[in-house]
Scaffold this motif. Structure first.
Motif, PDB file in Angstrom:
ATOM      1  N   THR A  54       0.837  -1.206   0.000  1.00 36.07           N
ATOM      2  CA  THR A  54       0.000   0.000   0.000  1.00 36.07           C
ATOM      3  C   THR A  54       0.868   1.250   0.000  1.00 36.07           C
ATOM      4  OG1 THR A  54      -1.736  -1.143   1.213  1.00 36.07           O
ATOM      5  CG2 THR A  54      -1.811   1.253   1.237  1.00 36.07           C
ATOM      6  N   ARG A  55       1.864   1.284   0.882  1.00 34.96           N
ATOM      7  CA  ARG A  55       2.740   2.455   0.958  1.00 34.96           C
ATOM      8  C   ARG A  55       3.502   2.648  -0.347  1.00 34.96           C
ATOM      9  NH1 ARG A  55       3.003   5.203   5.431  1.00 34.96           N
ATOM     10  NH2 ARG A  55       4.951   6.213   4.864  1.00 34.96           N
ATOM     11  N   THR A  56       3.951   1.563  -0.961  1.00 33.16           N
ATOM     12  CA  THR A  56       4.694   1.661  -2.219  1.00 33.16           C
ATOM     13  C   THR A  56       3.819   2.212  -3.326  1.00 33.16           C
ATOM     14  OG1 THR A  56       6.135  -0.169  -1.580  1.00 33.16           O
ATOM     15  CG2 THR A  56       6.029   0.364  -3.934  1.00 33.16           C
ATOM     16  N   ILE A  57       2.610   1.700  -3.447  1.00 31.43           N
ATOM     17  CA  ILE A  57       1.689   2.168  -4.488  1.00 31.43           C
ATOM     18  C   ILE A  57       1.407   3.658  -4.311  1.00 31.43           C
ATOM     19  CG2 ILE A  57      -0.699   2.049  -5.321  1.00 31.43           C
ATOM     20  CD1 ILE A  57      -0.563  -0.995  -4.737  1.00 31.43           C
ATOM     21  N   LEU A  58       1.102   4.064  -3.100  1.00 32.30           N
ATOM     22  CA  LEU A  58       0.785   5.465  -2.864  1.00 32.30           C
ATOM     23  C   LEU A  58       2.020   6.353  -3.006  1.00 32.30           C
ATOM     24  CD1 LEU A  58      -1.775   5.077   0.041  1.00 32.30           C
ATOM     25  CD2 LEU A  58      -2.252   5.661  -2.328  1.00 32.30           C
ATOM     26  N   THR A  95      -5.652  -3.331  15.605  1.00 29.19           N
ATOM     27  CA  THR A  95      -4.745  -3.928  14.626  1.00 29.19           C
ATOM     28  C   THR A  95      -5.534  -4.567  13.489  1.00 29.19           C
ATOM     29  OG1 THR A  95      -3.045  -4.292  16.285  1.00 29.19           O
ATOM     30  CG2 THR A  95      -2.927  -5.656  14.306  1.00 29.19           C
ATOM     31  N   THR A  96      -6.588  -5.267  13.827  1.00 31.51           N
ATOM     32  CA  THR A  96      -7.432  -5.893  12.803  1.00 31.51           C
ATOM     33  C   THR A  96      -8.066  -4.837  11.905  1.00 31.51           C
ATOM     34  OG1 THR A  96      -7.882  -7.777  14.240  1.00 31.51           O
ATOM     35  CG2 THR A  96      -9.444  -7.386  12.431  1.00 31.51           C
ATOM     36  N   LEU A  97      -8.559  -3.756  12.508  1.00 32.79           N
ATOM     37  CA  LEU A  97      -9.168  -2.674  11.735  1.00 32.79           C
ATOM     38  C   LEU A  97      -8.137  -2.041  10.801  1.00 32.79           C
ATOM     39  CD1 LEU A  97     -11.705  -0.972  11.174  1.00 32.79           C
ATOM     40  CD2 LEU A  97     -11.006   0.506  13.087  1.00 32.79           C
ATOM     41  N   ALA A  98      -6.938  -1.820  11.294  1.00 34.64           N
ATOM     42  CA  ALA A  98      -5.874  -1.234  10.469  1.00 34.64           C
ATOM     43  C   ALA A  98      -5.568  -2.124   9.263  1.00 34.64           C
ATOM     44  CB  ALA A  98      -4.613  -1.025  11.297  1.00 34.64           C
ATOM     45  N   LYS A  99      -5.491  -3.414   9.482  1.00 33.96           N
ATOM     46  CA  LYS A  99      -5.224  -4.352   8.371  1.00 33.96           C
ATOM     47  C   LYS A  99      -6.355  -4.311   7.346  1.00 33.96           C
ATOM     48  CE  LYS A  99      -2.241  -7.463  10.919  1.00 33.96           C
ATOM     49  NZ  LYS A  99      -2.062  -8.784  11.519  1.00 33.96           N
ATOM     50  N   LYS A 100      -7.579  -4.223   7.823  1.00 37.73           N
ATOM     51  CA  LYS A 100      -8.722  -4.136   6.909  1.00 37.73           C
ATOM     52  C   LYS A 100      -8.651  -2.848   6.088  1.00 37.73           C
ATOM     53  CE  LYS A 100     -12.016  -6.858   9.609  1.00 37.73           C
ATOM     54  NZ  LYS A 100     -13.274  -6.822  10.361  1.00 37.73           N
ATOM     55  N   MET A 101      -8.303  -1.735   6.740  1.00 31.80           N
ATOM     56  CA  MET A 101      -8.201  -0.458   6.023  1.00 31.80           C
ATOM     57  C   MET A 101      -7.163  -0.564   4.901  1.00 31.80           C
ATOM     58  SD  MET A 101     -10.381   1.703   7.274  1.00 31.80           S
ATOM     59  CE  MET A 101     -11.532   0.411   7.719  1.00 31.80           C
ATOM     60  N   ARG A 102      -6.006  -1.132   5.203  1.00 32.40           N
ATOM     61  CA  ARG A 102      -4.955  -1.256   4.183  1.00 32.40           C
ATOM     62  C   ARG A 102      -5.384  -2.186   3.045  1.00 32.40           C
ATOM     63  NH1 ARG A 102      -1.792  -0.779   8.807  1.00 32.40           N
ATOM     64  NH2 ARG A 102      -1.485  -3.017   8.970  1.00 32.40           N
ATOM     65  N   ALA A 103      -6.088  -3.254   3.374  1.00 32.62           N
ATOM     66  CA  ALA A 103      -6.578  -4.155   2.326  1.00 32.62           C
ATOM     67  C   ALA A 103      -7.560  -3.433   1.407  1.00 32.62           C
ATOM     68  CB  ALA A 103      -7.239  -5.388   2.948  1.00 32.62           C
ATOM     69  N   HIS A 104      -8.441  -2.626   1.988  1.00 31.91           N
ATOM     70  CA  HIS A 104      -9.398  -1.872   1.174  1.00 31.91           C
ATOM     71  C   HIS A 104      -8.680  -0.824   0.326  1.00 31.91           C
ATOM     72  CE1 HIS A 104     -12.378  -4.034   3.346  1.00 31.91           C
ATOM     73  NE2 HIS A 104     -12.301  -3.307   4.443  1.00 31.91           N
ATOM     74  N   LEU A 105      -7.661  -0.170   0.896  1.00 31.55           N
ATOM     75  CA  LEU A 105      -6.879   0.799   0.129  1.00 31.55           C
ATOM     76  C   LEU A 105      -6.182   0.121  -1.041  1.00 31.55           C
ATOM     77  CD1 LEU A 105      -5.301   2.937   2.981  1.00 31.55           C
ATOM     78  CD2 LEU A 105      -7.129   3.622   1.417  1.00 31.55           C
ATOM     79  N   ASN A 106      -5.612  -1.061  -0.803  1.00 31.77           N
ATOM     80  CA  ASN A 106      -4.971  -1.809  -1.890  1.00 31.77           C
ATOM     81  C   ASN A 106      -5.965  -2.106  -3.011  1.00 31.77           C
ATOM     82  OD1 ASN A 106      -2.343  -1.986  -0.928  1.00 31.77           O
ATOM     83  ND2 ASN A 106      -2.768  -3.839   0.249  1.00 31.77           N
ATOM     84  N   HIS A 107      -7.155  -2.528  -2.623  1.00 31.00           N
ATOM     85  CA  HIS A 107      -8.177  -2.850  -3.624  1.00 31.00           C
ATOM     86  C   HIS A 107      -8.551  -1.609  -4.437  1.00 31.00           C
ATOM     87  CE1 HIS A 107     -12.215  -3.717  -5.197  1.00 31.00           C
ATOM     88  NE2 HIS A 107     -11.698  -4.918  -5.386  1.00 31.00           N
ATOM     89  N   ILE A 108      -8.736  -0.497  -3.758  1.00 30.05           N
ATOM     90  CA  ILE A 108      -9.092   0.744  -4.457  1.00 30.05           C
ATOM     91  C   ILE A 108      -7.985   1.152  -5.413  1.00 30.05           C
ATOM     92  CG2 ILE A 108      -9.474   3.232  -4.166  1.00 30.05           C
ATOM     93  CD1 ILE A 108     -10.982   2.517  -1.529  1.00 30.05           C
ATOM     94  N   THR A 109      -6.734   1.159  -4.946  1.00 30.92           N
ATOM     95  CA  THR A 109      -5.641   1.630  -5.804  1.00 30.92           C
ATOM     96  C   THR A 109      -5.410   0.707  -6.997  1.00 30.92           C
ATOM     97  OG1 THR A 109      -3.977   0.587  -4.380  1.00 30.92           O
ATOM     98  CG2 THR A 109      -4.457   2.915  -3.993  1.00 30.92           C
ATOM     99  N   ARG A 110      -5.725  -0.564  -6.860  1.00 30.17           N
ATOM    100  CA  ARG A 110      -5.558  -1.490  -7.988  1.00 30.17           C
ATOM    101  C   ARG A 110      -6.702  -1.417  -8.995  1.00 30.17           C
ATOM    102  NH1 ARG A 110      -3.344  -5.555  -4.170  1.00 30.17           N
ATOM    103  NH2 ARG A 110      -5.491  -6.077  -3.783  1.00 30.17           N
ATOM    104  N   ASN A 111      -7.896  -1.077  -8.535  1.00 31.03           N
ATOM    105  CA  ASN A 111      -9.071  -1.205  -9.398  1.00 31.03           C
ATOM    106  C   ASN A 111      -9.722   0.097  -9.835  1.00 31.03           C
ATOM    107  OD1 ASN A 111      -9.415  -4.213  -9.469  1.00 31.03           O
ATOM    108  ND2 ASN A 111      -9.331  -3.855  -7.274  1.00 31.03           N
TER     109      ASN A 111
END
Length: 160
Positions: free
Chosen positions: A8-12, A85-101
């Protein structure tokens, strides 16, 4: 730092590098300065919200739903370190999905990534040793920015 977090950090970061180089974006500097900006530097499209696409709307709705579900326990002080921690991981997963799609025009994409960087920052604070609830506040503010700056039918801000 997890692989997902680094991705996520790399993409952004790569996106932000592309906008920092003159000529790599179609944003007109004069128009950009003329638009009113907020604390994250997000501006409107000549006074109007930016267009969205289906992957962006779906991703932002999921992020908002996750936050809406978490806020009562965060406000009550019953959210645990593991929950954060779980919420943070979910946020990053959603960000990854948005940036890819998500496929927006460069001008809209620039504004969107400013908001996504705020959500990423909030997710990092969610995992801090102290003050995790301020990470939730950062994400809620970013969602408010999104709702004010992007055309997302039916979007309603979270109560906070």
């Amino acid at each position: 730092m997890s692989r997902e977090h680094r991705l996520t950090r790399t993409i952004l970061a790569l996106f932000l590098l592309t906008i920092a180089v003159p000529g790599w974006t179609a944003v007109d500097h004069g128009e950009h300065q003329a638009n009113q900006k907020n604390e994250a530097g997000v501006s409107l499209n000549n006074g109007k919200p930016w267009p969205t696409d289906a992957p962006l709307r779906k991703g932002m709705e999921v992020i908002q739903r996750e936050m809406r579900d978490a806020l009562p326990r965060i406000h009550a002080g019953t959210y645990t370190a593991k929950n954060y921690t779980t919420l943070a991981k979910k946020m990053r997963a959603h960000l990854n999905h948005i940036t890819r799609n998500c496929k927006l025009k460069p001008e809209a994409d620039l504004q969107l990534h400013r908001i996504l960087m705020e959500i990423l920052h909030g997710s990092e604070v969610l995992e801090a040793k102290q003050g995790q609830s301020s990470g939730a506040a950062i994400i809620v503010r970013a969602l408010d920015l999104y709702g004010r700056h992007f055309d997302h039918p039916g979007w309603k801000p979270l109560p906070h």
